[in-house]
Scaffold this active site. Sequence first.
Site, PDB file in Angstrom:
ATOM      1  CE1 TYR A  42      21.855  17.943  59.120  1.00 46.79           C
ATOM      2  CE2 TYR A  42      20.124  18.341  60.743  1.00 46.79           C
ATOM      3  CZ  TYR A  42      21.458  18.194  60.421  1.00 46.79           C
ATOM      4  OH  TYR A  42      22.413  18.318  61.406  1.00 46.79           O
ATOM      5  CG  HIS A  98      29.980  10.770  61.876  1.00 45.59           C
ATOM      6  ND1 HIS A  98      29.106  11.806  61.681  1.00 45.59           N
ATOM      7  CD2 HIS A  98      29.216   9.669  62.101  1.00 45.59           C
ATOM      8  CE1 HIS A  98      27.864  11.362  61.770  1.00 45.59           C
ATOM      9  NE2 HIS A  98      27.903  10.071  62.024  1.00 45.59           N
TER      10      HIS A  98
END
Length: 585
Positions: free
Chosen positions: A234, A416
Amino acid sequence: LPSMQTSGSKPCPCPSFKLREVASMYFTMIAVFLVILVVALQGSAPRGSDFPYKVPLDPQGLLELSWNVSYPEQAVHFQLLIRDLQFGLLFGMSDRGEFENADLAVLWSDGHNSYFGDAWSDAKGQLHMDSQQDYQLLGARRAPEGLYLLFRRAFSTCDPKDYLIEDGTVHLIYGILEKPVHSLQAINISAIHRGLQRVQLLKPNITIPELPSDMKTMEIVAPDVVIPSQETTYWCYMAELPDSFPKHHIIMYEPVITAGNEALVHHMEVFQCAAEFDSFPHYNGPCDSKMKPDRLNYCRHVLAAWAMGAQAFYYPEEAGLAFGGPGSSRYLRLEIHYHNPLVFKGRRDSSGIRLYYTATLRRYDAGIMELGLVYTPVMAIPPGEDAFILTGYCTDKCTQLALPAAGIRIFASQLHTHLAGRKVVTVLSRDGRERQVVNADGHYSPHFQEIRMLKEVVAVLPGDELITTCTYNTEDRSRATVGGFGILEEMCVNYVHYYPQTQLELCKSAVDPGYLHRYFNLVNRFNDEEVCTCPQVSIPQQFFSVPWNTFNRDVLKSLYGFAPISMHCNKSSAVRFPVRIASQP
């Protein structure tokens, strides 16, 4: 034959068993003896320009899938580009990307002839020819870049061995045959090069709004970074808007992918930072690095999100997402997830997101509201569960207080959870009755999260309820999973995008903590191992010490199903509307 579905027909009634046997003999003959000529075959094969959606299947980009969706026909047309065809491939779908119990289209060669057929795999991964051939081959053609295969598949068939194509995430699987095989049954799927790709196959059929003449663009992209030679990275990069940048509306955004990196850039998000800080430090590096400044954790307001296979995102013509101007931070954080399973070294990347914006403000500011569960350890999942359900409520009392009289319109949604999430659904309830599904994903994956435009706008009126339910799997865990921000903790959230923007930013719930305390006392009454309920012991520690027998699991499920809830009905300033404790709807 009654079991065939022709182009444009509705799903057929299932044939009787005897008819199915006759169909089985016919289709098996067709599949086994069909020799693919590398020319266009008869059939209504769409042109290449008719495939608006595209995704690389494998990390090297040797397999590229394009598709279109026909809602009138209730079918998907696929175009599969095989850049380096050897002795065939498998392509198909399964519940979560497994090669067992999968629905497959198989192209194979014995070294002399090539064959195509609809197949399925059993629980041991053994391939079988399907008695009903629902992957319909439309064409095959050679091109300088490789072999194109065109085939069609109905959303729903009468075949119990077939995967039901529905809204939400679809786990596509592929396998490459590197040696000739003399029959379908001779293919050993455990010994082939294989993988999976997640996509949203059933894209909404949305009319693209007309874009204004004064529209400008801004690219928030990585500054020629070297992708780390590891499977998962990331990457965080800080960008900033120009000084005194006035209020604008974002009306569209799209991905910018560096050529050659299409299979490595998995998903990207642009976040706006909190306005209460005058400045944010520059940063360009891994998001999990110890060198990353802590202040970047205050850059959490989503402006744009893209995942592999997604197209450009358009706001409705009457609304735009505000950025710039008073009360808005100049600082933005770009986050890119690189998926590099082949551990390529030295790949450079300048991918990101291109924002389209206008100074001519539209009628409404768009807003983002959080639905679901509060981030709190009082909501927990026992270990060893295959499908544990938790539900969060945005109650009628909250919407009655916080929404305008004409209500709001939800046009997009981003679901999510963390790693244990398997299904997420939000429904709209009015007058005590479920009226509409806002967004649902029955094959949800925490590794594939994107903002999805809804097929139709959902109107939410004051007094309506929005109920978000998440299903979790903790079969690989040995202790309870509590709610929270950590990756091994859990969330249940639906970020809904709507207009007109209101003060309501968070509409979520959790079980009333007092009733959870009663649960721990009950556990102590009926179990030899005692859970310490003294104030100095945290709720996670209390959950970790629960002996997870059937009784304790069932009582916790009942508690979450029937106990009163603590309602969080919050303004963007984090001040609550005056709604606190409520009974479950």
